[in-house]
Design an enzyme around this catalytic site. Structure first.
Site, PDB file in Angstrom:
ATOM      1  N   GLU A  48       9.835  -4.847  10.084  1.00 35.24           N
ATOM      2  CA  GLU A  48      10.487  -3.530   9.642  1.00 35.24           C
ATOM      3  C   GLU A  48      11.046  -2.695  10.814  1.00 35.24           C
ATOM      4  O   GLU A  48      10.478  -2.358  11.925  1.00 35.24           O
ATOM      5  CB  GLU A  48       9.305  -2.679   9.027  1.00 35.24           C
ATOM      6  CG  GLU A  48       9.509  -1.584   8.526  1.00 35.24           C
ATOM      7  CD  GLU A  48       8.592  -0.749   7.558  1.00 35.24           C
ATOM      8  OE1 GLU A  48       7.576  -1.480   7.343  1.00 35.24           O
ATOM      9  OE2 GLU A  48       8.834   0.298   7.031  1.00 35.24           O
ATOM     10  N   ASP A 100       0.802  -1.215   0.101  1.00 35.97           N
ATOM     11  CA  ASP A 100      -0.070   0.088  -0.063  1.00 35.97           C
ATOM     12  C   ASP A 100       0.877   1.311  -0.129  1.00 35.97           C
ATOM     13  O   ASP A 100       0.426   2.238   0.043  1.00 35.97           O
ATOM     14  CB  ASP A 100      -1.037   0.012   1.314  1.00 35.97           C
ATOM     15  CG  ASP A 100      -0.525  -0.083   2.679  1.00 35.97           C
ATOM     16  OD1 ASP A 100       0.909  -0.121   2.558  1.00 35.97           O
ATOM     17  OD2 ASP A 100      -1.017   0.310   3.539  1.00 35.97           O
ATOM     18  N   SER A 101       2.224   1.082  -0.053  1.00 33.64           N
ATOM     19  CA  SER A 101       3.148   2.356  -0.271  1.00 33.64           C
ATOM     20  C   SER A 101       2.812   2.809  -1.557  1.00 33.64           C
ATOM     21  O   SER A 101       3.361   3.940  -2.036  1.00 33.64           O
ATOM     22  CB  SER A 101       4.514   1.775  -0.204  1.00 33.64           C
ATOM     23  OG  SER A 101       4.760   0.572  -1.016  1.00 33.64           O
TER      24      SER A 101
HETATM   25  O1  KIV Z   1       3.426  -1.064   1.456  1.00 31.49           O
HETATM   26  C1  KIV Z   1       4.513  -1.675   1.657  1.00 31.49           C
HETATM   27  O2  KIV Z   1       5.333  -1.539   0.478  1.00 31.49           O
HETATM   28  C2  KIV Z   1       5.127  -2.276   2.748  1.00 31.49           C
HETATM   29  C3  KIV Z   1       6.342  -2.145   3.004  1.00 31.49           C
HETATM   30  C4  KIV Z   1       7.039  -0.923   3.917  1.00 31.49           C
HETATM   31  C5  KIV Z   1       6.723  -3.154   3.943  1.00 31.49           C
HETATM   32  O3  KIV Z   1       4.252  -2.574   3.752  1.00 31.49           O
END
Ligand code: KIV
Length: 337
Positions: A237, A99-100
């Site tokens: 993380e 969701d990044s």
């Molecule tokens: O959304 C994402 O890319 C993540 C990473 C920060 C692990 O959850």
């Protein structure tokens, strides 16, 4: 180029390439221009892509065996077709449609505004780009917070609509029943603990976790809760490597790190960070392998300059009147003057 149904001129070919330690053949069919020449690379589309002899897509058991054998798993995020196809071509074991995408692709300040529809749409694009890679969809904020039933319904959408292999959600102790419910529905769940971006507010910002004994205990309790609830893997993380090493030894499921050091079962990075495309900030734990933002900005600048100075388009970028018809063509244009 005009394309008429049923009369598409094509060229077929194949390019050998090395993917990981395996050799594969990329077979393609390219639409051609009217005169049979391959059209503009950017507009003509690759119609058909068949992989022969492709590295086999990894599954849960492969990931467990990799842990047992001490083999590191490689993992990157992707949000669209091109990035996914680059990751697969590079021999990546796994892709996360995180969701990044809210920050890296959609320009939001954080992940909270990202919706299920955003995630499904991006997961579909990634699946099209990486048909032979284990791809995990990330459950956005709001898709699993309300109830177990809601969490299962949304997790199901990732598999049914976007052909994902697994889902990931954030939290440990507080989401035990969600992980259990989704796993009981027959869906592979990956836990995500430590710095969890969806709860960066309650955590006091994007801050490393488990730096002191009290905070480390919370991380350990979360890790145990994730495994007990039936998750097939755990992502940790931004915690110290000492804690990551402990968790990777303690748990039987694979433990992967993003910003949590090397001593575990594999590594994840966000594509926009590692290729220098996302510029707002770069976390300390990222190794930057390329400066794609600079490459693209320079290309755009050069293009602007070329158009302004008349260097582009050149004769080589133009389609030409059929040979022998030049005079007739000029006369026809004159009729309309
Ligand atoms: O959304 C994402 O890319 C993540 C990473 C920060 C692990 O959850």
């Amino acid at each position: 180029m005009t394309l008429r149904a049923g009369k598409l001129p094509t060229a077929r070919g194949s390019v050998p390439r090395i993917v990981g330690k395996k050799r594969e053949k990329l077979v393609f069919v390219v639409f051609l221009g009217e005169n049979g020449a391959q059209g503009d690379r950017n507009r003509d589309s690759i119609k058909e892509k068949e992989m022969n002899d492709v590295a086999k897509k990894k599954g849960r058991l492969d990931l467990i065996n990799m842990k047992k054998n001490g083999e590191q798993m490689t993992w990157v995020t992707a949000y669209d077709f091109p990035m996914a196809s680059f990751a697969e071509a590079a021999g990546m074991d796994m892709i996360l449609v995180g969701d990044s995408l809210g920050m890296i692709t959609l320009g939001y300040q954080g992940t909270i505004p990202v919706t299920m529809e955003d995630c499904i749409s991006h997961c579909k694009a990634v699946r099209r780009g990486a048909p032979n890679t284990f791809v995990m969809g990330d459950m956005p904020f709001g898709s699993y917070q309300v109830s177990d039933a809601d969490a299962v319904a949304n997790a199901v959408r990732f598999l049914k609509e976007a052909d994902m292999d697994a889902i990931k959600l954030e939290g440990g102790v507080r989401v035990k029943s969600r992980i259990r419910a989704i796993a009981d529905a027959g869906i592979l769940v990956c836990g995500h603990i430590g710095l969890t971006p969806q709860s960066s507010g309650p955590l006091g910002g994007f801050k490393a976790q488990g730096l002191d004994t009290e905070s480390a205990r919370y991380v350990i309790e979360d890790a145990l809760a994730v495994e007990e609830s039936g998750a097939f893997a755990l992502l940790v993380e931004a915690v110290p490597p000492e804690l990551t090493r402990f968790l990777a030894k303690k748990l039987t499921i694979p433990v992967y790190s993003i910003g949590a050091g090397g001593p575990c079962d594999g590594q994840l990075l966000i594509c926009g960070d590692m290729i220098g495309m996302f510029q707002a900030f770069t976390p300390k734990f990222v190794k930057v392998y390329a400066n794609v933002a600079e490459v693209i900005t320079n290309a755009f600048k050069e293009y602007v300059e070329d158009v302004h100075t008349g260097k582009f388009p050149g004769d080589e970028h133009c389609y030409h009147v059929r040979k022998g018809m030049e005079e007739e063509y000029a006369a026809m244009l004159k009729e309309y003057e």
